[in-house]
Design an enzyme around this catalytic site. Structure first.
Site, PDB file in Angstrom:
ATOM      1  N   GLU A 212     -38.825 104.489 -58.719  1.00 17.30           N
ATOM      2  CA  GLU A 212     -38.937 103.510 -57.641  1.00 17.30           C
ATOM      3  C   GLU A 212     -40.362 102.975 -57.612  1.00 17.30           C
ATOM      4  O   GLU A 212     -41.255 103.516 -58.259  1.00 17.30           O
ATOM      5  CB  GLU A 212     -38.539 104.121 -56.298  1.00 17.30           C
ATOM      6  CG  GLU A 212     -39.457 105.221 -55.813  1.00 17.30           C
ATOM      7  CD  GLU A 212     -38.934 105.930 -54.565  1.00 17.30           C
ATOM      8  OE1 GLU A 212     -37.745 105.789 -54.221  1.00 17.30           O
ATOM      9  OE2 GLU A 212     -39.729 106.642 -53.938  1.00 17.30           O
ATOM     10  N   HIS A 250     -39.870 105.941 -48.894  1.00 17.41           N
ATOM     11  CA  HIS A 250     -40.643 107.124 -49.238  1.00 17.41           C
ATOM     12  C   HIS A 250     -42.131 106.855 -49.078  1.00 17.41           C
ATOM     13  O   HIS A 250     -42.601 105.740 -49.273  1.00 17.41           O
ATOM     14  CB  HIS A 250     -40.377 107.533 -50.694  1.00 17.41           C
ATOM     15  CG  HIS A 250     -39.014 108.117 -50.904  1.00 17.41           C
ATOM     16  ND1 HIS A 250     -38.325 108.018 -52.085  1.00 17.41           N
ATOM     17  CD2 HIS A 250     -38.208 108.809 -50.072  1.00 17.41           C
ATOM     18  CE1 HIS A 250     -37.166 108.630 -51.972  1.00 17.41           C
ATOM     19  NE2 HIS A 250     -37.068 109.115 -50.762  1.00 17.41           N
TER      20      HIS A 250
END
Length: 294
Positions: A212, A250
């Site tokens: 990511e 995150h």
């Protein structure tokens, strides 16, 4: 053979008696995991009935390991107490410590990450991760055991939910092991660690890697793949539409300038021969093509 976790793994749960610990201990046992003990200093000497089996609760990880031969710990304790729990596991020299807890202060993670590296005996997975599963063998964490069967694909992912989706998309082929490494800025086990383990695992034929935005983990993984990985790797990078400078989901998922963008990561991976899907479904399709060609 699977990596890090197999049918012989003996698992203890730190925080077993809490609500999350108890819920997931139930699920782990139901999926065939050999749970041998719980650890809670306040409930030492008690035993807990889970899925028809009685699990003893010990005051420390060292006591639990000495009594049961446990070699894996799964940590379900609140963020404020996670550092102490993981430090205790490292000091007891447990080989694998899976830290599920979200919201662990980065300073605390840095401390126990360094301690584990120094110990050279404990591998940490996480924090802020779903754990890992070797389907039909063992499950340490919160990955649903019913998604996929055992098979020949190795999966490593920063994202928990995308782990589940990829397992579902490729459920008919199956997985040797799926590892959710977590999305925090500091994590105990990286893409590279898993790539190396899958490369060395005779029961893994191909690897799917989910990254990511943020940081340079995927770029470093690409450099590693170029030099060390002979098995086919298919990738997906979450966050192609993420705005710059905003943390996405995150703590580690933030783009600054061109650094850490999904496009930059895709480019780095494709440059070393990794096929990268634009969506999880496309990534699964690419993996099917790889498996069919083997």
């Amino acid at each position: 053979m699977a990596i890090f976790l197999n049918e012989n793994s003996r698992v203890l749960v730190q925080g077993m008696t809490g609500s999350e610990g108890m819920k997931h201990t139930n699920r782990m046992i139901a999926s065939g995991t050999n749970i041998v003990a719980g650890v809670n200093p306040r409930k030492a000497g008690e035993s807990v009935e889970v899925q028809g089996q009685s699990s003893p609760v010990y005051g420390t990880v060292a006591e639990a390991m000495a009594a049961t031969g446990a070699d894996v710990s799964v940590v379900f304790v609140p963020p404020a107490f996670t550092k102490a729990a993981v430090v205790e596991a490292i000091e007891a020299s447990i080989p694998l410590c899976v830290v599920i807890t979200e919201g662990v202060p980065v300073h605390d993670t840095a401390y126990f990450y360094a301690l584990a590296a120094q110990s050279a005996t404990t591998r940490i997975i996480g924090p802020n991760c779903p754990g890992l599963i070797s389907p039909d063998k063992s499950n340490a964490g919160i990955i649903p055991a019913t998604i996929a069967k055992s098979g020949r694909i190795g999966l490593v992912s920063k994202s928990g939910t995308l782990t589940y989706q990829m397992m579902y998309e490729l459920r008919d082929i199956g997985f040797s092991t799926a590892v959710g490494i977590g999305g925090d800025p500091i994590i105990g086990t990286t893409h590279i660690d898993c790539l190396q383990a899958f490369q060395d695992d005779p029961e893994t034929d191909a690897i799917v890697m989910i990254g990511e935005i943020g940081g340079d983990a995927e770029e470093r993984a690409a450099a590693y793949i170029k030099e060390n990985t002979t098995k086919p790797v298919v990738g997906y990078v979450a966050g192609f539409t993420a705005p710059e400078g905003k943390t996405m989901g995150h703590a580690g998922a933030i783009v600054s300038g061109s650094s850490g963008t999904a496009a930059a990561k895709q480019e780095a991976l494709e440059a070393v021969g990794v096929k990268v899907g634009k969506t999880p479904s496309e990534t699964a399709r690419l993996m099917r093509e790889v498996i069919e060609a083997l």
